[in-house]
Design an enzyme around this catalytic site. Structure first.
Site, PDB file in Angstrom:
ATOM      1  N   TYR A  37       0.862  -1.198   0.000  1.00  0.00           N
ATOM      2  CA  TYR A  37       0.000   0.000   0.000  1.00  0.00           C
ATOM      3  C   TYR A  37       0.888   1.235   0.000  1.00  0.00           C
ATOM      4  O   TYR A  37       2.107   1.137   0.128  1.00  0.00           O
ATOM      5  CB  TYR A  37      -0.922  -0.007   1.233  1.00  0.00           C
ATOM      6  CG  TYR A  37      -2.062   0.984   1.127  1.00  0.00           C
ATOM      7  CD1 TYR A  37      -3.018   0.861   0.122  1.00  0.00           C
ATOM      8  CD2 TYR A  37      -2.182   2.050   2.015  1.00  0.00           C
ATOM      9  CE1 TYR A  37      -4.060   1.763   0.005  1.00  0.00           C
ATOM     10  CE2 TYR A  37      -3.234   2.961   1.911  1.00  0.00           C
ATOM     11  CZ  TYR A  37      -4.169   2.812   0.904  1.00  0.00           C
ATOM     12  OH  TYR A  37      -5.197   3.712   0.788  1.00  0.00           O
ATOM     13  N   ARG A  43      -6.838   2.808   3.054  1.00  0.00           N
ATOM     14  CA  ARG A  43      -7.600   1.552   3.020  1.00  0.00           C
ATOM     15  C   ARG A  43      -6.816   0.346   3.523  1.00  0.00           C
ATOM     16  O   ARG A  43      -7.369  -0.743   3.633  1.00  0.00           O
ATOM     17  CB  ARG A  43      -8.107   1.292   1.600  1.00  0.00           C
ATOM     18  CG  ARG A  43      -9.235   2.216   1.211  1.00  0.00           C
ATOM     19  CD  ARG A  43      -9.864   1.830  -0.097  1.00  0.00           C
ATOM     20  NE  ARG A  43     -11.052   2.639  -0.371  1.00  0.00           N
ATOM     21  CZ  ARG A  43     -12.268   2.367   0.082  1.00  0.00           C
ATOM     22  NH1 ARG A  43     -12.457   1.300   0.826  1.00  0.00           N
ATOM     23  NH2 ARG A  43     -13.287   3.159  -0.206  1.00  0.00           N
ATOM     24  N   TRP A 133     -10.135  11.216  -3.246  1.00  0.00           N
ATOM     25  CA  TRP A 133      -8.678  11.128  -3.217  1.00  0.00           C
ATOM     26  C   TRP A 133      -8.050  11.413  -4.575  1.00  0.00           C
ATOM     27  O   TRP A 133      -6.991  12.013  -4.667  1.00  0.00           O
ATOM     28  CB  TRP A 133      -8.241   9.727  -2.760  1.00  0.00           C
ATOM     29  CG  TRP A 133      -8.635   9.400  -1.363  1.00  0.00           C
ATOM     30  CD1 TRP A 133      -9.477   8.399  -0.958  1.00  0.00           C
ATOM     31  CD2 TRP A 133      -8.230  10.067  -0.160  1.00  0.00           C
ATOM     32  NE1 TRP A 133      -9.605   8.416   0.409  1.00  0.00           N
ATOM     33  CE2 TRP A 133      -8.858   9.429   0.923  1.00  0.00           C
ATOM     34  CE3 TRP A 133      -7.407  11.159   0.091  1.00  0.00           C
ATOM     35  CZ2 TRP A 133      -8.687   9.829   2.239  1.00  0.00           C
ATOM     36  CZ3 TRP A 133      -7.231  11.570   1.408  1.00  0.00           C
ATOM     37  CH2 TRP A 133      -7.863  10.904   2.459  1.00  0.00           C
TER      38      TRP A 133
HETATM   39  N1  LIG Z   1     -12.492  -0.857  -2.989  1.00  0.00           N
HETATM   40  C1  LIG Z   1     -11.055  -0.945  -3.111  1.00  0.00           C
HETATM   41  C2  LIG Z   1     -10.526   0.437  -3.488  1.00  0.00           C
HETATM   42  C3  LIG Z   1      -9.063   0.360  -3.902  1.00  0.00           C
HETATM   43  C4  LIG Z   1      -8.569   1.734  -4.291  1.00  0.00           C
HETATM   44  O1  LIG Z   1      -9.297   2.550  -4.892  1.00  0.00           O
HETATM   45  N2  LIG Z   1      -7.305   1.997  -3.950  1.00  0.00           N
HETATM   46  C5  LIG Z   1      -6.712   3.281  -4.246  1.00  0.00           C
HETATM   47  C6  LIG Z   1      -5.931   3.772  -3.024  1.00  0.00           C
HETATM   48  S1  LIG Z   1      -7.015   3.958  -1.623  1.00  0.00           S
HETATM   49  C7  LIG Z   1      -5.739   3.155  -5.406  1.00  0.00           C
HETATM   50  O2  LIG Z   1      -5.219   2.090  -5.684  1.00  0.00           O
HETATM   51  N3  LIG Z   1      -5.485   4.298  -6.060  1.00  0.00           N
HETATM   52  C8  LIG Z   1      -4.494   4.396  -7.090  1.00  0.00           C
HETATM   53  C9  LIG Z   1      -5.049   4.275  -8.478  1.00  0.00           C
HETATM   54  O3  LIG Z   1      -6.249   4.019  -8.670  1.00  0.00           O
HETATM   55  O4  LIG Z   1      -4.255   4.433  -9.420  1.00  0.00           O
HETATM   56  C10 LIG Z   1     -10.472  -1.418  -1.754  1.00  0.00           C
HETATM   57  O5  LIG Z   1     -11.133  -1.237  -0.725  1.00  0.00           O
HETATM   58  O6  LIG Z   1      -9.387  -2.019  -1.762  1.00  0.00           O
END
Ligand SMILES: N[C@@H](CCC(=O)N[C@@H](CS)C(=O)NCC(=O)O)C(=O)O
Length: 187
Positions: A37, A43, A133
């Protein structure tokens, strides 16, 4: 405390000759779970809390934002958190949380309590999913956060308060994943 009925094998504490070779047990335990992460709570925090509470060792692999573009295409769904376990990449934070807490009291002691714990977790996740975000426009981002905190959060907290009533815990009389989700939502 009786909070964990997860087997030693499940928690990575068993080292058989097939899997371990010359690895010290500690090394094997460390290598069983790798949580990937960003270097924030976000998350992944519910998963970190669960590992801490169940006293399960894991690798807390935190990646820098600058490295993300080259890591993203290597992941099955291009999102994190991801938990590497037994050569598999598990995704979706709540699916991972539920996998880790299966067969422990954290998930709820009865099927009814499990449903209630899941429902509170999902209610908090509905709120968390509104967080902007990825919004590039800083003004829009700030405005949305402000709106969430001033308009959405108070009625949600009021509903949670009403749901809790005079009880000490939301579900049963013990700690459940609901508590971790609640705490990790307060980022
Ligand atoms: N519902 C998924 C959401 C995952 C998610 O949106 N992660 C974000 C970070 S909180 C991410 O990977 N963001 C980077 C991107 O989409 O490029 C979970 O709970 O794991």
């Amino acid at each position: 405390m009786g909070h964990t009925s997860r087997s030693m094998e499940d928690s990575g504490a068993v080292c058989d000759s097939m899997n371990c070779g010359d690895l010290a047990q500690e090394d094997y335990v460390m290598s069983k779970y790798k949580l990937i992460y960003f270097n924030i709570r976000g998350r992944a925090e519910i998963i970190r809390y669960i590992f801490a509470y169940l006293d399960i060792k894991y690798e807390d692999h935190r990646i820098e934002q600058a490295d993300w573009p080259k890591i993203k295409p290597t992941l099955p769904f291009g999102k994190i958190p991801v938990l590497e376990v037994g050569g598999l990449m598990l995704h979706q934070s709540l699916a991972i949380a539920r996998y880790l807490t299966k067969n422990t009291d954290l998930a709820g002691k009865t099927e009814m309590e499990q449903c209630q714990a899941d429902a509170v977790v999902d209610t908090l996740d509905d709120f968390m999913s509104l967080f902007p975000w990825a919004e590039k426009n800083q003004d829009v981002k700030e405005r949305t956060f402000k709106d969430l905190l001033t308009c959405h959060a108070p009625p949600l907290l009021k509903d949670l308060d009403t749901y809790l009533g005079d009880r000490e815990w939301f579900i049963g009389d013990y700690v459940s994943t609901r508590m971790f989700k609640n705490t990790s939502t307060c980022i």
